[in-house]
Design an enzyme around this catalytic site. Structure first.
Site, short mmCIF file in Angstrom:
data_model
loop_
_atom_site.label_atom_id
_atom_site.label_comp_id
_atom_site.label_asym_id
_atom_site.label_seq_id
_atom_site.Cartn_x
_atom_site.Cartn_y
_atom_site.Cartn_z
N HIS A 110 0.86 -1.19 0.00
CA HIS A 110 0.00 0.00 0.00
C HIS A 110 0.89 1.24 0.00
CE1 HIS A 110 -3.80 -2.06 1.89
NE2 HIS A 110 -3.26 -2.78 0.90
N GLU B 278 1.08 3.81 1.91
CA GLU B 278 1.65 4.16 3.21
C GLU B 278 2.85 3.29 3.55
OE1 GLU B 278 -2.94 4.35 3.78
OE2 GLU B 278 -1.52 3.30 2.49
N CYS C 127 -6.00 1.87 6.06
CA CYS C 127 -6.61 0.64 6.55
C CYS C 127 -5.93 0.26 7.87
CB CYS C 127 -6.46 -0.48 5.53
SG CYS C 127 -4.75 -1.04 5.30
N CYS D 42 -2.08 -0.51 7.56
CA CYS D 42 -1.24 0.68 7.41
C CYS D 42 -1.20 1.50 8.68
CB CYS D 42 -1.73 1.52 6.23
SG CYS D 42 -1.47 0.67 4.65
#
Length: 163
Positions: free
Chosen positions: A53, A55, A83, A86
């Protein structure tokens, strides 16, 4: 333009890189005292890595540059509410502040579906602010998924699974 808007614009530029690869357009930049120390964009498909992701990618580049897995005194700017995975990484990295653009009504772990940062049992707390350049972030995502749906319907006009 505020500093938060300036850095969120940089995160939006990262999101465009994800979009160019056919990935969900989410981008992130990690900012320290001297400016951007890490950046990333969604690329789980390109890397065959479910943890890739935006992040996580930004945290990885910053941690490698700093040669330290702890990143205190930093702010992460990300175009979409993180999420749970993260958010956990932000806590473990000791990120001081989180700024996000659009809310994530399906999997957002800051304020949309969960409010994980409100729990007092973590060994680190992250200050957060949502809604910075939210419309630009949300628009990028809406347009991406609209194009994906249109492409899918063009390939399979009836919407019926051929399998």
């Amino acid at each position: 333009m505020s500093d938060d808007e300036k850095w969120m614009q940089a995160a939006l530029e990262q999101a465009l890189q994800a979009q160019a690869l056919g990935e969900v357009p989410v981008g992130a930049v990690l900012v320290g005292a001297g400016g951007v120390i890490g950046s990333g964009y969604n690329r789980p498909i390109a890397t065959s890595d479910p943890t890739a992701h935006a992040e996580i990618c930004a945290l990885r580049t910053a941690a490698q540059a700093a040669e330290n897995y702890r990143l205190p005194g930093t702010t992460l700017y990300v175009t979409l509410e993180p999420c749970a995975m993260c958010l956990g990484a932000l806590i473990h990295a000791r990120v001081e502040r989180l700024v996000f653009g659009a809310a994530e009504p399906r999997a957002g772990a800051v304020c949309s579906t969960l409010s994980l940062l409100d729990y007092g049992h973590f060994n680190h707390s992250v200050i957060w602010q949502g809604g910075v350049l939210a419309e630009q972030s949300a628009s990028l995502l809406r347009n991406f998924f609209r194009a994906k749906r249109a492409s899918s319907l063009a390939i399979n006009p009836g919407g019926v699974d051929a399998g």
